[in-house]
Design a protein around this motif. Sequence first.
Motif, PDB file in Angstrom:
ATOM      1  N   GLN A 112       0.832  -1.209   0.000  1.00 18.24           N
ATOM      2  CA  GLN A 112       0.000   0.000   0.000  1.00 18.24           C
ATOM      3  C   GLN A 112       0.865   1.256   0.000  1.00 18.24           C
ATOM      4  O   GLN A 112       0.567   2.234  -0.687  1.00 18.24           O
ATOM      5  N   TRP A 113       1.940   1.224   0.795  1.00 18.46           N
ATOM      6  CA  TRP A 113       2.876   2.346   0.866  1.00 18.46           C
ATOM      7  C   TRP A 113       4.255   1.816   0.441  1.00 18.46           C
ATOM      8  O   TRP A 113       5.022   1.331   1.274  1.00 18.46           O
ATOM      9  N   ARG A 115       8.142   0.992  -0.778  1.00 16.37           N
ATOM     10  CA  ARG A 115       9.461   1.391  -0.287  1.00 16.37           C
ATOM     11  C   ARG A 115      10.502   1.166  -1.384  1.00 16.37           C
ATOM     12  O   ARG A 115      10.279   0.381  -2.298  1.00 16.37           O
ATOM     13  N   LEU A 152      10.400   8.494   0.279  1.00 12.44           N
ATOM     14  CA  LEU A 152       9.487   7.413   0.647  1.00 12.44           C
ATOM     15  C   LEU A 152       9.812   6.934   2.060  1.00 12.44           C
ATOM     16  O   LEU A 152      10.872   7.234   2.612  1.00 12.44           O
ATOM     17  N   ARG A 153       8.899   6.147   2.618  1.00  9.63           N
ATOM     18  CA  ARG A 153       9.129   5.629   3.967  1.00  9.63           C
ATOM     19  C   ARG A 153      10.319   4.673   3.973  1.00  9.63           C
ATOM     20  O   ARG A 153      10.607   4.015   2.968  1.00  9.63           O
ATOM     21  N   CYS A 175      11.129  11.485   5.234  1.00  5.50           N
ATOM     22  CA  CYS A 175       9.968  10.614   5.065  1.00  5.50           C
ATOM     23  C   CYS A 175       8.715  11.476   5.168  1.00  5.50           C
ATOM     24  O   CYS A 175       8.663  12.407   5.975  1.00  5.50           O
ATOM     25  N   PRO A 178       3.505   8.511   6.033  1.00  3.49           N
ATOM     26  CA  PRO A 178       2.149   8.015   5.756  1.00  3.49           C
ATOM     27  C   PRO A 178       1.533   7.328   6.973  1.00  3.49           C
ATOM     28  O   PRO A 178       0.313   7.249   7.081  1.00  3.49           O
ATOM     29  N   CYS A 179       2.388   6.855   7.892  1.00  2.00           N
ATOM     30  CA  CYS A 179       1.887   6.179   9.090  1.00  2.00           C
ATOM     31  C   CYS A 179       1.100   7.118   9.989  1.00  2.00           C
ATOM     32  O   CYS A 179       0.245   6.693  10.772  1.00  2.00           O
ATOM     33  N   GLY A 185      -2.573   9.188  -0.082  1.00  2.00           N
ATOM     34  CA  GLY A 185      -2.144   8.064  -0.893  1.00  2.00           C
ATOM     35  C   GLY A 185      -1.820   8.476  -2.321  1.00  2.00           C
ATOM     36  O   GLY A 185      -0.861   7.980  -2.922  1.00  2.00           O
ATOM     37  N   TYR A 188       1.594  10.255  -2.381  1.00  2.00           N
ATOM     38  CA  TYR A 188       2.667   9.304  -2.113  1.00  2.00           C
ATOM     39  C   TYR A 188       2.958   8.459  -3.351  1.00  2.00           C
ATOM     40  O   TYR A 188       4.116   8.266  -3.736  1.00  2.00           O
TER      41      TYR A 188
END
Length: 607
Positions: A112-113, A115, A152-153, A175, A178-179, A185, A188
């Motif tokens: 979903q997110w 890396r 990105l994370r 970062c 998104p957490c 979304g 990102y």
Amino acid sequence: MPPFDFKEFLPTVPLQPGVYLMKSRADEVLYVGKARELRKRLSSYARIDQAQHGKTAMLLSQVRVIETIVTNTEKDALILESALIKQYRPKYNVILRDDKSYPLLKVTVQEQWPRLVMTRRRVKDGARYFGPFSSPSAMWETIRYLNSLFPLRRCKEKSLKPKSRPCLNHQMGRCLAPCADKVSGEEYLELVNNILLVLEGKNQQLVKELSRKMAQAAAELRFEEAAQLRDRINSLNKTLEKQQVVATHTRDQDVLGFARQEASVAVALLFIRKGVITGQQAFFLAEPVGTDPEVLNEVLSRFYGEEGRYLPQEILLPFAGTDDPLLAEWLSEQRGGSVTIACPQRGDRVRLLEMAEANARQVLVARKTRQTSWQALAGGLQKGLGLARLPERIECLDISNLGGKQAVGSLVCFVGGEMAKNRYRHYGIHTVEGPDDYAMMAEVLARRFAKGLAEGDMPDLLLVDGGKGQLGVAMQALADLGIPGTVELAGIAKEKAEEGEKLYRPGRKNPIILDRHSPVLLYLMRIRDEAHRYGITIHRRLRGKESLTSALEQIPRVGKARKELLLREIGSMHRLAQASEAELGAVAGIGPALAAQIWAHLHGGKK
């Protein structure tokens, strides 16, 4: 031993496509090949003089059985040949072992997110892979560059848990968090797409899109956003200036360079994506069986037959192989689109082949330099230690334990001056209780030498970590098997009180003390230190596994049955430690409440 009787065998072989397996007297598969007509191909071996010294003659001198498998088509034979070579890894087939394990970049687009991470394995998990990178430093520079442009994370969890506060990376601008719902979304995924464009070599396309957005942001008075986009554009333009553009088209190409020096062959592959060189990979083949066109096609089959290998639209070869049309058809099916195999004679593509050939020749030069250096070092080892022959293969044993617990013997192997990690072994200690290093070493060496004696697989020199006592254990292990003196032995004792490292040899009362800067001593210390490193790595893994097992057993309501259930469903102790509450709760018989209790216990009660 009598040679294989082709005269009696050939009339029984069909004139159909298929695969043949050449086997030794011990039923070991020595070579796997395929043919359009099995009898015609195998009859060519009957014309080879087995008294010659070539690799093919050496192969035939060991063949005692040839098995054939008939297939419907030659393409079926090609696919079956590839599968059998992966299964048996025959010693006379082309096995592409590179000197290095090249890193890859992986974008986890299936998450979903997503890396951006480094990996050394390409698997079918839905992620996008880029590389391999021949220079790890260049790869890490690329990661740092992309992270600075598109943050990105960086956390390792596959699925993010909502947090009330983001981590330090967000505060440092590394970062978008998104957490903690600090980024949508859509925004990102736009950054993810930008990274994919860069890695695909589409920098110019990305610059145009960012320039359009910058102009739009400035027109709408969003100056901070416009400035950020301007900085990204400037950085991308600098990268474009550094890229080595070798073609004006946008096709993906792999270019193969081929160089031969006597019996040895070097192959270099240049990876060209959208007209830009993105990486290269090279292989050295000591004495491949077959003609150059046969070797070329076997290299292509092995390289592109590897699972998850990226297939370009075009593969350029310096000369035609024996099965180019067949390979092109097979690879096109694998890719799900056209793959062209071409041997250009003029134009820009010939320049690319010349560049690839120069890389292949450099592999031969580097190999020769390395072999010359090793011969000098091996000669120094033989003279310095008084060995009967050059120590081409050296093994070193180290025993690691903590008060006699989690004991493990670690054996490392160096061949021709280089690490042979496929020959590394670790041994569990089964017969020794308590901290007794001598007894542990005796157990491990007894097992190692017994297996080596049975399989004809002994080192030229065994190095033990320690002095006279450890050396005596190794000598006794050989004596117990009735083969004293068949393996050269040496002990290396750590430096004490500035005396220098001491080397011990059988039959010699006093130690050998070499100059602390001696290449021979430094090489032996390197081998000893590698055995330490390997032993400590295995030892830590065992300790971690035991401590996690103990932690599980201390949790109320988690008995032996539930522990085994968790391990069976999650997969391993390491994965269990990384599992989320949701993953733990999804295991039958656990449930949300117990999952929360297990997770908290394994993470020190921290949420």
